[in-house]
Design an enzyme around this catalytic site. Structure first.
Site, short mmCIF file in Angstrom:
data_model
loop_
_atom_site.label_atom_id
_atom_site.label_comp_id
_atom_site.label_asym_id
_atom_site.label_seq_id
_atom_site.Cartn_x
_atom_site.Cartn_y
_atom_site.Cartn_z
CG ASP A 93 -2.29 0.66 0.86
OD1 ASP A 93 -2.27 1.75 0.21
OD2 ASP A 93 -3.35 0.12 1.23
NE ARG A 105 -20.21 -3.13 -8.32
CZ ARG A 105 -21.44 -3.58 -8.14
NH1 ARG A 105 -22.44 -3.06 -8.82
NH2 ARG A 105 -21.67 -4.55 -7.27
CG ASN A 138 -11.34 3.83 -7.46
OD1 ASN A 138 -10.77 4.45 -6.57
ND2 ASN A 138 -12.32 2.99 -7.20
CB ALA A 159 -10.04 -1.44 -8.30
CG HIS A 183 -19.06 -6.19 -10.61
ND1 HIS A 183 -19.80 -7.18 -10.01
CD2 HIS A 183 -18.39 -5.56 -9.60
CE1 HIS A 183 -19.59 -7.16 -8.70
NE2 HIS A 183 -18.75 -6.18 -8.42
#
Length: 314
Positions: A37, A94, A101, A125, A181
């Site tokens: 991370d 999303r 993102n 992600a 998705h």
């Protein structure tokens, strides 16, 4: 591969999904794990690594987790799973996550290209279909070495709700969810069975419609309950199923977002379909015979994915 001869698993993102991925990977003895991370989260990833390593004696596994903020530690990974990014919060779709993102994915993909270009890369992600498209383009990965995790989770949710409705073992539920998705995913009811019995003979249409709706809104339901984040147990287990099939050459057929080149009438987009995952990555893409209604639903799902992906500026 790790220097000790074990497989090496790089996990990008040390949040809830990342931590659960690390635990599942070592409990299954899939290999040693590097939990990466950003520097601001150094304590988090090193703490989770230490916590999981101290559990080894209880569960009896010999794989280890290393928490790091240095991409050099990810080098040589056999498989990489990306969870880095902002999670959904109540009221968000999303697609609302796209801009922020995408910036994160651009950095991640560039580092994968530099440090682990030969890894099989699984993206978790969101927005899933757009992020895996960006990952493929930026990292320059071969089409068979990159996939998005979505269908395994969506199918698992559908099976869960079916088993609950029937009061039966979830092991006897066979089902498949195709498409993006998102809210337009396509549970293939006609192809679903319980112990070999067609699902349509066991559950009334109105109840089936409710199950389909709940499946499509499964992620949002959890976001609403958690308040401050999104699902993590299910996504982690689903991504591990894909990684395990690759690392152990199991050749499982799992629904995942893969790059289509004419299959299902789609070309140049990552889309959720049944794929065979083995040591060669995405080794086969399977086509399912669809009726006109199913084709229309899948096309609607694809158009939603296409709209989001086409808005990605690389």
């Amino acid at each position: 591969m790790a220097q000790n001869g074990k497989k090496k698993i790089g996990l990008i993102g040390g949040g809830q999904i990342g931590g659960n991925l690390a635990l599942l990977a070592v409990q299954k003895s899939l290999g040693d794990v590097v939990l990466y991370d950003i520097p601001a989260a150094e304590g988090l990833v090193k703490g989770k690594a230490l916590d999981i390593n101290q559990l080894a004696a209880v569960d009896g596994y010999d794989c280890r987790v290393k928490g790091t903020t240095d991409w050099k530690d990810v080098a040589g990974s056999d498989v990489i799973i990306i969870t880095a990014g902002m999670p959904r919060k109540p009221g968000m779709s999303r697609e609302d996550l796209l801009e922020i993102n995408l910036k994160i994915m651009t950095d991640v993909a560039g580092n994968i290209k530099q440090h682990a270009p030969n890894a099989f890369v699984i993206n978790v992600a969101n927005p899933l279909d757009a992020m895996v498209f960006a990952l493929h383009k930026i990292a320059g990965l071969p089409k068979h070495m990159v996939a998005g995790m979505a269908g395994v989770l969506d199918t698992s949710r559908f099976k869960c709700f079916v088993a609950e409705a029937l009061g039966c073992s979830i092991r006897d539920v066979e089902a498949l969810v195709l498409g993006g998705h998102g809210d337009d995913m396509v549970p293939l009811v006609r192809h679903s069975t319980v112990g070999g019995v067609p699902l349509t003979e066991l559950i009334a249409k109105d109840k089936l419609d409710a199950i389909i709706k709940r499946t499509r809104e499964g992620g949002a339901e959890l976001v609403g309950l958690y308040k401050t984040g999104s699902a993590y147990f299910g996504p982690a287990a689903s991504a591990i199923a894909m990684a395990e099939s690759f690392l152990q050459d199991r050749k499982r057929v799992l629904p995942a977002a893969a790059l289509l080149e004419g299959q299902y009438g789609i070309n140049g987009y990552f889309f959720g379909v049944p794929v065979q995952i083995g040591a060669g990555g995405v080794e086969k893409i399977h086509t399912v015979e669809l009726n006109d209604g199913e084709k229309a639903e899948l096309e609607k799902s694809f158009q939603s994915v296409k709209k989001t992906v086409d808005s990605v500026k690389l």
